[in-house]
Design a protein around this motif. Structure first.
Motif, PDB file in Angstrom:
ATOM      1  N   ARG A 141       0.851  -1.208   0.000  1.00 30.95           N
ATOM      2  CA  ARG A 141       0.000   0.000   0.000  1.00 30.95           C
ATOM      3  C   ARG A 141       0.883   1.253   0.000  1.00 30.95           C
ATOM      4  NH1 ARG A 141      -5.097  -0.093  -1.150  1.00 30.95           N
ATOM      5  NH2 ARG A 141      -5.890   1.238   0.517  1.00 30.95           N
ATOM      6  N   HIS A 142       0.513   2.206  -0.839  1.00 28.19           N
ATOM      7  CA  HIS A 142       1.321   3.439  -0.956  1.00 28.19           C
ATOM      8  C   HIS A 142       0.463   4.692  -1.013  1.00 28.19           C
ATOM      9  CE1 HIS A 142       5.487   2.037  -1.698  1.00 28.19           C
ATOM     10  NE2 HIS A 142       4.821   0.907  -1.689  1.00 28.19           N
ATOM     11  N   PRO A 143       1.043   5.792  -0.509  1.00 26.51           N
ATOM     12  CA  PRO A 143       0.375   7.087  -0.672  1.00 26.51           C
ATOM     13  C   PRO A 143       0.819   7.707  -1.993  1.00 26.51           C
ATOM     14  CG  PRO A 143       2.348   7.338   0.647  1.00 26.51           C
ATOM     15  CD  PRO A 143       2.282   5.885   0.261  1.00 26.51           C
ATOM     16  N   ILE A 144       0.311   8.879  -2.313  1.00 27.64           N
ATOM     17  CA  ILE A 144       0.812   9.655  -3.457  1.00 27.64           C
ATOM     18  C   ILE A 144       2.228  10.104  -3.085  1.00 27.64           C
ATOM     19  CG2 ILE A 144       0.443  11.775  -4.811  1.00 27.64           C
ATOM     20  CD1 ILE A 144      -1.904   9.911  -5.165  1.00 27.64           C
ATOM     21  N   ALA A 145       3.186   9.801  -3.929  1.00 30.46           N
ATOM     22  CA  ALA A 145       4.598   9.947  -3.539  1.00 30.46           C
ATOM     23  C   ALA A 145       5.009  11.385  -3.243  1.00 30.46           C
ATOM     24  CB  ALA A 145       5.486   9.364  -4.630  1.00 30.46           C
ATOM     25  N   ASN A 146       4.363  12.352  -3.889  1.00 31.49           N
ATOM     26  CA  ASN A 146       4.728  13.753  -3.658  1.00 31.49           C
ATOM     27  C   ASN A 146       3.697  14.490  -2.803  1.00 31.49           C
ATOM     28  OD1 ASN A 146       7.248  14.693  -4.705  1.00 31.49           O
ATOM     29  ND2 ASN A 146       6.520  14.177  -6.751  1.00 31.49           N
ATOM     30  N   ALA A 147       2.778  13.703  -2.168  1.00 27.25           N
ATOM     31  CA  ALA A 147       1.747  14.361  -1.349  1.00 27.25           C
ATOM     32  C   ALA A 147       2.271  14.518   0.082  1.00 27.25           C
ATOM     33  CB  ALA A 147       0.444  13.567  -1.385  1.00 27.25           C
ATOM     34  N   PHE A 148       3.193  15.458   0.247  1.00 23.32           N
ATOM     35  CA  PHE A 148       3.737  15.738   1.581  1.00 23.32           C
ATOM     36  C   PHE A 148       2.591  16.279   2.428  1.00 23.32           C
ATOM     37  CE2 PHE A 148       7.087  15.569  -1.466  1.00 23.32           C
ATOM     38  CZ  PHE A 148       7.943  14.679  -0.850  1.00 23.32           C
ATOM     39  N   ILE A 149       2.527  15.818   3.657  1.00 23.59           N
ATOM     40  CA  ILE A 149       1.270  15.939   4.391  1.00 23.59           C
ATOM     41  C   ILE A 149       1.440  16.694   5.716  1.00 23.59           C
ATOM     42  CG2 ILE A 149       1.590  13.635   5.424  1.00 23.59           C
ATOM     43  CD1 ILE A 149      -1.436  13.186   5.005  1.00 23.59           C
ATOM     44  N   ASP A 150       0.407  17.456   6.089  1.00 27.42           N
ATOM     45  CA  ASP A 150       0.405  18.145   7.386  1.00 27.42           C
ATOM     46  C   ASP A 150      -0.032  17.155   8.466  1.00 27.42           C
ATOM     47  OD1 ASP A 150       1.081  20.783   6.553  1.00 27.42           O
ATOM     48  OD2 ASP A 150      -0.923  20.943   5.657  1.00 27.42           O
ATOM     49  N   GLU A 151       0.446  17.384   9.670  1.00 26.44           N
ATOM     50  CA  GLU A 151       0.169  16.458  10.773  1.00 26.44           C
ATOM     51  C   GLU A 151      -1.325  16.190  10.975  1.00 26.44           C
ATOM     52  OE1 GLU A 151       3.503  17.362  13.750  1.00 26.44           O
ATOM     53  OE2 GLU A 151       1.962  16.259  14.883  1.00 26.44           O
ATOM     54  N   GLY A 152      -2.160  17.219  10.807  1.00 24.78           N
ATOM     55  CA  GLY A 152      -3.592  17.053  11.053  1.00 24.78           C
ATOM     56  C   GLY A 152      -4.316  16.228   9.992  1.00 24.78           C
TER      57      GLY A 152
END
Ligand code: TYD
Length: 392
Positions: free
Chosen positions: A10-21
């Motif tokens: 399972r993977h996220p979008i590789a460039n979807a850097f994410i905020d803690e919330g």
């Protein structure tokens, strides 16, 4: 027939850097890879809708990377000298480091990410905020005519429907026009074991062999191939209308090199999958052993590539404390999926760390030169390409 050879989980979008919330709403998909027996094309099995990836929040700014700016300037100068194009179109123009080398009156951009389309528009280049399709090509021909040069870097391999993509190019290219595009090379990925170049943004990984098959079936032909060092090994493909030109030796050389390596045999991909599984075991063991010895580990380069490695290997901030990245938009966020914090390089003292994992292993030499003091103080680097190793 499509044959699956690799399951990266399972993977996220590789460039979807994410905020803690936002962790609980993170989008994940199954990253599996297959090979098409007919065209020899390697693709990911489950495509992610492009609108999820390429939108006004797309963070990858080519202009943040000095080596890439230089690469695009040199490429533009070379293409101007060689082909003397008047009408130029760039597909996936990002923040404009390629197109800025051409005059504004005769050059056009296509860029689906609104944030970057605005940049080239503000620079004075007519920019279509859209995905590259036959429909868009038809509209451009009506508004601006046919093109002498169509250029795309690290973009064509992002597009799901390659037949439509190449048809669109054919429909808008002048009879003597050239289509030049560069993308990571499948052969180099297989040779180096750099499975981290597989992620949502790369629904296809190109061999010259597969491109030759796909372009031909859409009325285009490759007449030259340049092997480049960017992105850990890429190919720059030169194509034109079918029967337009003599096919150069570089094409035959590349097709032969790929054939000898085994690009046309499924077994090659099965061997690669075993190598990837071993790489994971070795990397996780190395990091865990270092941690149990009380060592501190950080990473340089919050790359899409490291998103693949960290998620496939299950590497979170219990193993890697922090990632530094020069891209302002990534700083203050967390890495996709594994949620390792990302900070500016200036925000940490690298001498507090014993090991630096190279998320941007493709800039190994640049980073090692910048971080001389770290090495002089006994710091060591970790990479998984071509094999998991520690070096200084
Ligand atoms: P890139 O190699 O293009 O990776 P990908 O396509 O896998 O995302 O990006 C390199 C990243 O590394 C980019 O975000 C900038 C960062 N970087 C640093 O933080 N420090 C450096 O010294 C260099 C060269 C890059």
């Amino acid at each position: 027939m499509f044959k699956e050879f690799l399951d990266l989980g399972r993977h996220p979008i590789a460039n979807a850097f994410i905020d803690e919330g936002d962790f609980k709403d993170e989008f994940l998909f199954d990253l599996k890879v297959c090979w098409d027996e007919e065209t020899k094309l390697v693709s990911i099995k489950e495509f992610v809708e492009p609108e999820r990836i390429f939108n006004e929040d797309y963070p990858y700014n080519t202009s943040n990377s000095f080596p890439m700016i230089e690469h695009f300037r040199n490429t533009a100068e070379m293409l101007k000298m060689k082909f003397k194009p008047r009408k130029v179109l760039e597909i996936g123009s990002n923040s404009g480091p390629f197109i800025e080398n051409f005059n504004k009156e005769d050059s056009l951009c296509v860029e689906p990410c609104g944030n970057f389309a605005e940049v080239t528009e503000n620079m004075g280049y007519k920019t279509h905020v859209d995905f590259w399709t036959t429909d868009l090509a038809e509209k451009i021909v009506k508004e601006d005519g046919y093109m002498d040069l169509i250029y795309a870097a690290n973009c064509i391999c992002h597009i799901h429907d390659l037949d439509d993509t190449f048809k669109a190019v054919k429909n808008i290219l002048k009879p003597n026009g050239v289509f030049v595009f560069e993308d990571p090379s499948l052969l180099r990925i297989l040779e180096r074991g750099s499975y981290d170049q597989i992620y949502d943004e790369h629904p296809h990984i190109f061999s010259v062999t597969a491109l030759d098959n796909l372009l031909r079936r859409n009325g285009l032909q490759i007449f030259k191939v340049d092997n480049l060092s960017v992105h850990g090994g890429s190919n720059r493909i030169y194509a034109c209308h079918f029967d337009g030109i003599t096919i150069g030796d570089s094409v035959k050389f590349n097709l032969n090199e790929e054939s000898v390596f085994g690009i046309n045999n499924f077994q090659t991909y099965e061997i690669f999958a075993e190598r990837v599984a071993n790489s994971k075991k070795k990397l996780v063991k190395l990091l865990k052993d270092l941690k149990s010895d009380g060592k501190k580990i950080m990473s340089i380069g919050a790359t899409a590539k490291s998103t693949t490695v960290f998620n496939y290997c299950g590497i979170d901030n219990s193993l890697i404390d922090v990632i530094t990245d020069t891209t302002i938009d990534k700083q203050g966020k967390c890495s996709p999926g594994m949620h390792i914090p990302i900070v500016a390089r200036e925000d940490i003292n690298i001498l507090d760390y014993d090991y630096v994992y190279l998320g941007a292993w493709n800039f190994k030499d640049v980073i090692a030169t910048k971080e001389k003091e770290f090495v002089e103080n006994g710091g060591k680097f970790i990479t998984h390409v071509p094999d998991v190793m520690v070096f200084s």
